[in-house]
Design an enzyme around this catalytic site. Structure first.
Site, PDB file in Angstrom:
ATOM      1  N   TYR A 126      28.656 -31.993  26.960  1.00  0.00           N
ATOM      2  CA  TYR A 126      28.493 -32.876  25.807  1.00  0.00           C
ATOM      3  C   TYR A 126      29.711 -33.718  25.454  1.00  0.00           C
ATOM      4  O   TYR A 126      29.596 -34.637  24.635  1.00  0.00           O
ATOM      5  CB  TYR A 126      28.026 -32.061  24.607  1.00  0.00           C
ATOM      6  CG  TYR A 126      26.639 -31.493  24.842  1.00  0.00           C
ATOM      7  CD1 TYR A 126      25.521 -32.313  24.767  1.00  0.00           C
ATOM      8  CD2 TYR A 126      26.462 -30.169  25.206  1.00  0.00           C
ATOM      9  CE1 TYR A 126      24.251 -31.813  25.017  1.00  0.00           C
ATOM     10  CE2 TYR A 126      25.194 -29.659  25.459  1.00  0.00           C
ATOM     11  CZ  TYR A 126      24.093 -30.490  25.361  1.00  0.00           C
ATOM     12  OH  TYR A 126      22.840 -29.999  25.617  1.00  0.00           O
ATOM     13  N   PHE A 417      21.399 -23.119  15.310  1.00  0.00           N
ATOM     14  CA  PHE A 417      20.365 -24.115  14.986  1.00  0.00           C
ATOM     15  C   PHE A 417      19.864 -24.777  16.244  1.00  0.00           C
ATOM     16  O   PHE A 417      20.418 -24.607  17.312  1.00  0.00           O
ATOM     17  CB  PHE A 417      20.907 -25.149  13.998  1.00  0.00           C
ATOM     18  CG  PHE A 417      22.123 -25.908  14.466  1.00  0.00           C
ATOM     19  CD1 PHE A 417      21.992 -27.096  15.156  1.00  0.00           C
ATOM     20  CD2 PHE A 417      23.392 -25.422  14.201  1.00  0.00           C
ATOM     21  CE1 PHE A 417      23.112 -27.795  15.592  1.00  0.00           C
ATOM     22  CE2 PHE A 417      24.534 -26.113  14.627  1.00  0.00           C
ATOM     23  CZ  PHE A 417      24.381 -27.302  15.320  1.00  0.00           C
TER      24      PHE A 417
END
Length: 417
Positions: A126, A417
């Protein structure tokens, strides 16, 4: 719809959630997982669920949702939380992830999100999209025989008490307490109604199941809830001797008196010989509350946790507070463009800062990923300069930047999450 190397990327309709879930399970190496389609439909939002397709078959998944991220000083910014990212092994290296990510970041910026956040399953993926590690996941294993309990001189709340609560009570008490607590912890995010339903068993994901935890709260003399803990006990015996492990799954405390009362409960449960706290704030003083801090050893899962991608530099950095007065100019390279340019952070009295574009000479040169790591104040410029990830353009600039950027409490996101 976007086309890349003969594949398409588009939003998922509500009636396609089952097919999307199937692709997600395959991507996460869980083809055996039971379906939770109806549960997932409760989270579906138009345009926020994406899929990569080969013809009509879904081969990649991606989902984003809005949350509030607490920054140093107790303010919040809107964050685009990215999750459920997968690409089937048959379709890797064909541009699907990059296409989905660029589409999501563009939409988030258009909506006005200051940052995007995610939890990186693999470290090397990322950074290319401008995300940088910004919070730490940290925990402890406590050997109760070595730790010898809590110190006797810890503060108490006169008239306070600790009580177990039911899951129904927790569903009412927990959200209100968490909304107060999260503004005290940089890196914390909101917990949705669906989050609490899952954690209290009101809804059950067939793939995860539900095992009711113990839940206890601390109340002060006025009856106000000031802390909570949830935990499960692993039943294990060494012959006829109990050798159980207590696993803390959630711990929130508004002050030291509440924390001490809850830890005293946790460390005194019969049959328990070890307490495992897999995720706790990196600055939580838990070991120092013990009579022998050496009884607490770092958890094996300690690592980077939430990654931040800055989309609106001024909104992201103007929301937080800073250290003593000063000024630093950052030259940011961002190949996606959102954070590119020179940015001056000027701090006045009381830690109030202002971030604006500038043409002044830069003090530090860095990429968008490193800017994300700076946002919540847990990473230091000096360490990134030493690692060759940030360039110091003016002698002493890294030390000066750290005085401004570092927060009194290191960032922590307690929730996956």
């Amino acid at each position: 719809m976007d086309v890349v190397n003969g594949l398409t990327v588009r939003a998922v309709a509500e009636d396609e959630v089952a097919a999307w879930e199937r692709a997600l399970f395959l991507g996460f190496h869980r083809p055996h997982a039971p379906s939770a389609t109806e549960l997932r439909r409760a989270d579906w939002r138009p345009g926020r669920w994406l899929a990569g397709l080969d013809g009509e078959r879904m081969v990649a998944t991606f989902r984003g949702f809005d949350t509030e991220l607490t920054v140093p000083g107790g303010a919040t910014v809107t964050a685009d939380a990215i999750t459920n990212v997968s690409v089937l092994s048959t379709h890797r290296r064909r541009g699907l992830l990059g296409t989905m990510m660029r589409r999501e970041l563009a939409a988030a910026a258009e909506r006005g999100s200051a940052v995007a956040i995610l939890i990186a399953a693999e470290y090397r993926i990322y950074g290319r999209y401008g995300f940088g590690p910004a919070t730490l996941g940290h925990g402890w294993n406590i050997d109760l025989q070595r730790a010898q309990g809590l110190r006797d001189d810890l503060p108490t709340a006169p008239g306070g008490r600790v009580d177990f609560v039911t899951m129904a009570e927790l569903a009412t008490i927990g959200p209100e307490l968490h909304d107060r607590w999260r503004l005290l912890q940089p890196g914390a995010i909101t917990r949705s109604e669906q989050w609490w339903k899952r954690r209290t068993g009101a809804v059950v994901d067939p793939a995860e199941g539900f095992s009711e935890p113990f839940a206890a709260v601390h109340r002060d003399a006025e009856g106000t809830v000031t802390g909570l803990v949830t935990y499960r006990v692993t039943d294990s015996w060494d012959g006829s001797y109990p050798n159980c492990t207590l696993n803390v799954t959630d711990f929130l405390a508004l002050d030291l008196a509440a924390a001490a009362a809850l830890w005293r409960l946790v460390l005194s449960v019969d049959w328990v010989r070890k307490v495992s706290v897999s995720n706790l704030g990196p600055d939580d003083p838990l070991p120092l509350l013990l009579n022998d801090p050496r009884g607490a050893t770092p958890h094996a899962a300690n690592s980077d946790f939430t990654w931040v991608r800055v989309l609106d530099v001024e909104a992201a950095f103007n929301a937080r507070t800073y250290g003593p007065p000063g000024r630093v100019v950052l030259a940011v390279e961002d190949r996606l463009g959102y954070a590119a340019g020179r940015w001056a952070i000027e701090v006045g009295e009381g830690g109030v800062g202002r971030c604006t574009r500038t043409t002044d000479e830069a003090d530090l040169a860095l990429g968008a990923s490193e800017l994300g790591s700076f946002h919540l104040g847990s990473e230091t410029a000096a360490r990134l300069v030493a690692a060759g990830l940030v360039t110091e353009l003016r002698p002493g600039a890294a030390a000066a930047a750290d005085l401004l950027l570092r927060a009194p409490l290191r960032a922590w996101t307690p929730d996956i999450f």
